[in-house]
Motif scaffolding. Structure first.
Motif, PDB file in Angstrom:
ATOM      1  N   ASP A  58      -4.379 -15.606  -0.090  1.00  0.00           N
ATOM      2  CA  ASP A  58      -5.415 -15.482  -0.885  1.00  0.00           C
ATOM      3  C   ASP A  58      -6.650 -15.953  -0.118  1.00  0.00           C
ATOM      4  OD1 ASP A  58      -3.836 -14.754  -3.131  1.00  0.00           O
ATOM      5  OD2 ASP A  58      -3.870 -16.751  -4.024  1.00  0.00           O
ATOM      6  N   ALA A  59      -6.328 -16.785   0.737  1.00  0.00           N
ATOM      7  CA  ALA A  59      -7.718 -17.288   1.560  1.00  0.00           C
ATOM      8  C   ALA A  59      -8.076 -16.271   2.829  1.00  0.00           C
ATOM      9  CB  ALA A  59      -7.499 -18.916   2.089  1.00  0.00           C
ATOM     10  N   GLY A  60      -7.260 -15.410   3.005  1.00  0.00           N
ATOM     11  CA  GLY A  60      -7.487 -14.647   4.117  1.00  0.00           C
ATOM     12  C   GLY A  60      -7.083 -15.289   5.501  1.00  0.00           C
ATOM     13  N   ILE A  61      -6.210 -16.193   5.629  1.00  0.00           N
ATOM     14  CA  ILE A  61      -5.819 -17.008   6.756  1.00  0.00           C
ATOM     15  C   ILE A  61      -4.584 -16.285   7.260  1.00  0.00           C
ATOM     16  CG2 ILE A  61      -4.942 -19.067   7.674  1.00  0.00           C
ATOM     17  CD1 ILE A  61      -6.811 -20.237   5.557  1.00  0.00           C
ATOM     18  N   ILE A  62      -3.755 -15.783   6.457  1.00  0.00           N
ATOM     19  CA  ILE A  62      -2.393 -15.142   6.860  1.00  0.00           C
ATOM     20  C   ILE A  62      -2.390 -13.701   6.219  1.00  0.00           C
ATOM     21  CG2 ILE A  62      -1.503 -17.158   7.779  1.00  0.00           C
ATOM     22  CD1 ILE A  62       0.571 -16.835   5.276  1.00  0.00           C
ATOM     23  N   TYR A  63      -1.674 -12.864   6.626  1.00  0.00           N
ATOM     24  CA  TYR A  63      -1.360 -11.606   5.682  1.00  0.00           C
ATOM     25  C   TYR A  63       0.231 -11.027   6.045  1.00  0.00           C
ATOM     26  CZ  TYR A  63      -1.949  -9.275  10.114  1.00  0.00           C
ATOM     27  OH  TYR A  63      -1.985  -8.784  11.544  1.00  0.00           O
ATOM     28  N   ASN A  64       0.559 -10.279   5.001  1.00  0.00           N
ATOM     29  CA  ASN A  64       2.112  -9.996   5.128  1.00  0.00           C
ATOM     30  C   ASN A  64       2.049  -8.567   5.572  1.00  0.00           C
ATOM     31  OD1 ASN A  64       4.798  -9.856   4.879  1.00  0.00           O
ATOM     32  ND2 ASN A  64       4.711  -9.964   2.634  1.00  0.00           N
ATOM     33  N   LYS A  65       2.851  -8.325   6.714  1.00  0.00           N
ATOM     34  CA  LYS A  65       3.069  -6.833   6.995  1.00  0.00           C
ATOM     35  C   LYS A  65       4.635  -6.558   6.221  1.00  0.00           C
ATOM     36  CE  LYS A  65       1.132  -6.370  11.611  1.00  0.00           C
ATOM     37  NZ  LYS A  65       1.416  -5.934  12.817  1.00  0.00           N
ATOM     38  N   ARG A  66       4.581  -5.890   5.184  1.00  0.00           N
ATOM     39  CA  ARG A  66       5.683  -5.718   4.386  1.00  0.00           C
ATOM     40  C   ARG A  66       6.806  -5.506   5.183  1.00  0.00           C
ATOM     41  NH1 ARG A  66       6.200  -5.738  -0.982  1.00  0.00           N
ATOM     42  NH2 ARG A  66       3.988  -5.390  -1.362  1.00  0.00           N
ATOM     43  N   GLY A  67       8.001  -6.070   4.939  1.00  0.00           N
ATOM     44  CA  GLY A  67       9.064  -5.925   5.584  1.00  0.00           C
ATOM     45  C   GLY A  67       9.287  -6.477   7.056  1.00  0.00           C
ATOM     46  N   ILE A  68       8.251  -6.959   7.668  1.00  0.00           N
ATOM     47  CA  ILE A  68       8.134  -7.507   9.073  1.00  0.00           C
ATOM     48  C   ILE A  68       7.934  -8.956   9.042  1.00  0.00           C
ATOM     49  CG2 ILE A  68       7.037  -7.626  11.228  1.00  0.00           C
ATOM     50  CD1 ILE A  68       6.206  -4.334  10.598  1.00  0.00           C
ATOM     51  N   GLY A  69       6.694  -9.539   8.162  1.00  0.00           N
ATOM     52  CA  GLY A  69       6.605 -10.847   8.181  1.00  0.00           C
ATOM     53  C   GLY A  69       5.092 -11.274   7.973  1.00  0.00           C
ATOM     54  N   TYR A  70       4.799 -12.360   8.001  1.00  0.00           N
ATOM     55  CA  TYR A  70       3.648 -13.094   8.002  1.00  0.00           C
ATOM     56  C   TYR A  70       2.884 -13.054   9.268  1.00  0.00           C
ATOM     57  CZ  TYR A  70       4.324 -13.993   2.953  1.00  0.00           C
ATOM     58  OH  TYR A  70       4.407 -13.888   1.766  1.00  0.00           O
ATOM     59  N   TYR A  71       1.666 -12.819   9.440  1.00  0.00           N
ATOM     60  CA  TYR A  71       0.828 -12.800  10.506  1.00  0.00           C
ATOM     61  C   TYR A  71      -0.474 -13.592  10.377  1.00  0.00           C
ATOM     62  CZ  TYR A  71       4.247  -9.489  12.637  1.00  0.00           C
ATOM     63  OH  TYR A  71       5.153  -8.990  13.097  1.00  0.00           O
ATOM     64  N   VAL A  72      -1.019 -14.239  11.487  1.00  0.00           N
ATOM     65  CA  VAL A  72      -2.361 -14.951  11.405  1.00  0.00           C
ATOM     66  C   VAL A  72      -3.247 -13.915  11.308  1.00  0.00           C
ATOM     67  CG1 VAL A  72      -3.780 -16.726  12.364  1.00  0.00           C
ATOM     68  CG2 VAL A  72      -1.464 -17.214  12.270  1.00  0.00           C
ATOM     69  N   ALA A  73      -4.278 -13.866  10.319  1.00  0.00           N
ATOM     70  CA  ALA A  73      -5.473 -12.982  10.411  1.00  0.00           C
ATOM     71  C   ALA A  73      -6.293 -13.398  11.629  1.00  0.00           C
ATOM     72  CB  ALA A  73      -6.040 -12.883   9.020  1.00  0.00           C
ATOM     73  N   ALA A  74      -6.799 -12.231  12.070  1.00  0.00           N
ATOM     74  CA  ALA A  74      -7.766 -12.423  13.223  1.00  0.00           C
ATOM     75  C   ALA A  74      -9.046 -13.402  12.791  1.00  0.00           C
ATOM     76  CB  ALA A  74      -8.346 -11.194  13.606  1.00  0.00           C
ATOM     77  N   PRO A  75      -9.776 -13.326  11.899  1.00  0.00           N
ATOM     78  CA  PRO A  75     -10.591 -14.251  11.496  1.00  0.00           C
ATOM     79  C   PRO A  75     -10.415 -15.700  10.922  1.00  0.00           C
ATOM     80  CG  PRO A  75     -10.488 -12.844   9.595  1.00  0.00           C
ATOM     81  CD  PRO A  75      -9.538 -12.510  10.577  1.00  0.00           C
ATOM     82  N   ALA A  76      -8.877 -15.888  10.905  1.00  0.00           N
ATOM     83  CA  ALA A  76      -8.481 -17.113  10.362  1.00  0.00           C
ATOM     84  C   ALA A  76      -9.117 -18.409  10.925  1.00  0.00           C
ATOM     85  CB  ALA A  76      -6.938 -17.104  10.667  1.00  0.00           C
ATOM     86  N   ARG A  77      -9.064 -18.620  12.060  1.00  0.00           N
ATOM     87  CA  ARG A  77      -9.747 -19.650  12.776  1.00  0.00           C
ATOM     88  C   ARG A  77     -11.268 -19.999  12.086  1.00  0.00           C
ATOM     89  NH1 ARG A  77      -9.938 -23.619  16.686  1.00  0.00           N
ATOM     90  NH2 ARG A  77     -11.714 -23.939  17.914  1.00  0.00           N
TER      91      ARG A  77
END
Length: 112
Positions: A58-77
């Motif tokens: 919800d904060a835009g820090i991570i995102y979910n690639k359905r069926g693959i997993g969670y990834y750190v968003a590019a602007p997370a830092r």
């Protein structure tokens, strides 16, 4: 991971992941552990981890690639830094300044 009793575990998990991102231990666009993997690694229920991941998503820090997993968003830092700066300025600085005043500490004593 040792959990503090005075803060919800899901928020402590969020804090831990954010600290890893800020320190560079987890890079942008890097896959993070699945909900089950993370839960097993720190000894908590996967539902607790899922709640953490939902908050981070919800904060835009991570995102979910359905069926693959969670990834750190590019602007997370940048998102984390901005949120932490806001929190620091709103919570910690006023408490610090109040404590300085109560103890009679002048700013010149700190910034020598």
């Amino acid at each position: 991971m040792d959990f503090a009793p005075n803060r919800p575990i899901y928020l402590q998990i969020c804090d831990n992941i954010c600290e890893q991102i800020l320190s560079g231990a987890i890079a942008p666009e890097e896959r993070i552990l699945s909900v089950r993997e993370y839960g097993a690694s720190v000894g908590v229920n996967p539902n607790t981890v899922a709640r953490s991941y939902e908050k981070l998503t919800d904060a835009g820090i991570i995102y979910n690639k359905r069926g693959i997993g969670y990834y750190v968003a590019a602007p997370a830092r940048d998102i984390i830094l901005e949120a932490e700066k806001q929190r620091f300025m709103q919570e910690e600085v006023p408490a610090f300044l109040k404590r300085m005043e109560l103890l009679g500490i002048e700013p010149s004593e700190i910034f020598r």
